[in-house]
Design an enzyme around this catalytic site. Sequence first.
Site, mmCIF file in Angstrom:
data_model
loop_
_atom_site.group_PDB
_atom_site.id
_atom_site.type_symbol
_atom_site.label_atom_id
_atom_site.label_comp_id
_atom_site.label_asym_id
_atom_site.label_seq_id
_atom_site.Cartn_x
_atom_site.Cartn_y
_atom_site.Cartn_z
ATOM 1 N N ASN B 377 8.990 -45.338 -7.078
ATOM 2 C CA ASN B 377 7.552 -44.887 -8.052
ATOM 3 C C ASN B 377 8.552 -43.428 -7.876
ATOM 4 O O ASN B 377 8.642 -42.837 -9.510
ATOM 5 C CB ASN B 377 6.738 -45.267 -7.056
ATOM 6 C CG ASN B 377 6.049 -44.830 -8.411
ATOM 7 O OD1 ASN B 377 5.723 -43.725 -9.127
ATOM 8 N ND2 ASN B 377 3.886 -44.798 -7.234
ATOM 9 N N ASP B 378 8.334 -42.959 -7.220
ATOM 10 C CA ASP B 378 8.518 -41.043 -7.096
ATOM 11 C C ASP B 378 9.768 -40.569 -7.851
ATOM 12 O O ASP B 378 9.408 -40.060 -8.131
ATOM 13 C CB ASP B 378 8.414 -40.803 -5.695
ATOM 14 C CG ASP B 378 6.670 -40.164 -5.274
ATOM 15 O OD1 ASP B 378 5.833 -40.636 -6.117
ATOM 16 O OD2 ASP B 378 6.747 -40.177 -3.521
ATOM 17 N N ILE B 379 10.995 -41.881 -7.240
ATOM 18 C CA ILE B 379 12.164 -41.043 -8.039
ATOM 19 C C ILE B 379 12.005 -41.110 -9.012
ATOM 20 O O ILE B 379 13.621 -41.285 -9.161
ATOM 21 C CB ILE B 379 13.523 -42.279 -7.370
ATOM 22 C CG1 ILE B 379 13.344 -43.671 -7.515
ATOM 23 C CG2 ILE B 379 12.827 -41.785 -5.441
ATOM 24 C CD1 ILE B 379 13.819 -44.289 -6.826
ATOM 25 N N ALA B 418 4.793 -39.295 -2.100
ATOM 26 C CA ALA B 418 4.464 -38.414 -2.452
ATOM 27 C C ALA B 418 2.490 -37.903 -3.362
ATOM 28 O O ALA B 418 2.280 -36.559 -3.382
ATOM 29 C CB ALA B 418 4.937 -36.982 -4.269
#
Lengths: 100, 451
Positions: B377-379, B418
Amino acid sequence: MSSFWLLLTIFVLACFIGYFVVKGVSPALHSPLMSVSNAISGIIIIGAILIAGKQETDLAKLFGLFAVFLASVNIFGGFAISQRMLRMFKKKTKTEGKKS
Amino acid sequence: MTSYISAAYLASVILFILSIRGLAHPATARHGNILGFIGISLAVLATFFMPEVHDYFWTFFMILTGGCLSLFFAFRVKMTSLPQMIAAFNGLGGLASVFIAGAEILSDTPTKFESSLGLIIGAIAFSGSVIAFAKLQGLISPKAFVFRGQQILNLLLALGIISSCSLFLLSGDIKYFYILSLLSLIIGFLVTLPIGGADMPVIISVLNAYSGWAAVSIGFSLNNILLIIVGTIVGGSGTFLSHAMTKAMNRSLLNVILGGFGLKDQKQATANEQTAQTATPQDAAFLMENANKVIIVPGYGMAVAQAQHILKEMAEDLQKLYGVEVKFAIHPVAGRMPGHMNVLLAEANIPYEDVYELEQINREFSTADVAYVIGANDITNPLARTDSSSPIFGMPILEVEKAKTVFFVKRSLGSGYAGVENPLFFAPNTLMLYGDAKDVTEQIVENLEHK
């Protein structure tokens, strides 16, 4: 050159060697790098053997023997795990995976 | 005799350097590992011939029991438990330096400063690894554990370490040495506790570096060149990895250690209500088999679901049955340790030629028809490039949004580690595939094969 300065010189030179050697490691192999260097850090077993090998039996010697035990767990375990990991990175037969 | 020992030490240093050098390429990596083992065996053998060593039996006995015990665990443990195994072994190495430093202090002519340093670093490596192990193994919650006044407490502990160390150096009273050991252990626990799951790659690298630096301190204390050189290489390697990991998150090491990342932003993240488009595995199979190029982006979710084997089948079906070009894109901090995804894909027999790092693949997303994001997700979050108020701002991301169609395999629409909402979920070219990463991929494979 006094012994301390000799050791410090060696240390600083080793920093440079370490940097250039590690820099060359492929990012795909960062996990094995960690596990191999972890196994290599078991080199402190040398210090432990020197202490454990002394003649008189006292608390220090027992500490040394226990450190030998801990470091050898670190060494054998570290290399074994690295070997298991690296075995998976074996070159795959090219017919497999790519279209054939 | 001593010149033979020195020659053996020199040889083992060379072997260690070649060992790490071997890791430059997957084809030579296994030789590298074996060279490392030969190096350490040679060094141990040579040490037995040192004039200081009089007693062999118990040392041999300890090496044998330690070796057998760890081999038993190392070969039985599942591949999924690798990160925690590495943490565990690392911790034991740190504890070994603690005992060596202790023994050195008890000797007649102790080198107090170097031993104290070895003790502090070794103790932090040990207690930090214990927490990392417990988090990875699921013994304690992998979430960031933050409480009020934590940073003040850490500061007080650090001051305590400095003062007890100085008192010990000045007075030589062993009482202060014991206090120093205790404080170092506690600070190791406290510094690792606030570090959440996705920051594990950083902290594992840091702890790895510590065990090396501890060996350097012990080397200075025992006047042993081999320990200094090899410890430096290990410490340098860990430091290099931690730097690479923090760079891949655009955060400083201090920021990671202070912890609690993303805790503040969660409210804001859930407030936004938009609808994401969903798709079925049939749709995904149809789009991918008609694509020219598919890029697969794995994340920790793939590791949790153990989806790498079925992912390989999917990639192979696409390549063989439909002639689709399939590539894998890996972000440096995906997973729980550096290079975690690479190990999992290698385990599934995915050829490493098909696996690409962030810089190599990023410009290819614009030519890809499908990006298949599985458990990440965050990446992939474009806010990292556009929103300067976002906690992940500046983090290099995999630019999956440039692909014609993006599939996200996820359990829910929730935000990532995050705590930042990913606007990509609501993009017009994004389709969500809800469900377990393995189940969804299995259904896609079924659809690819039965047509």
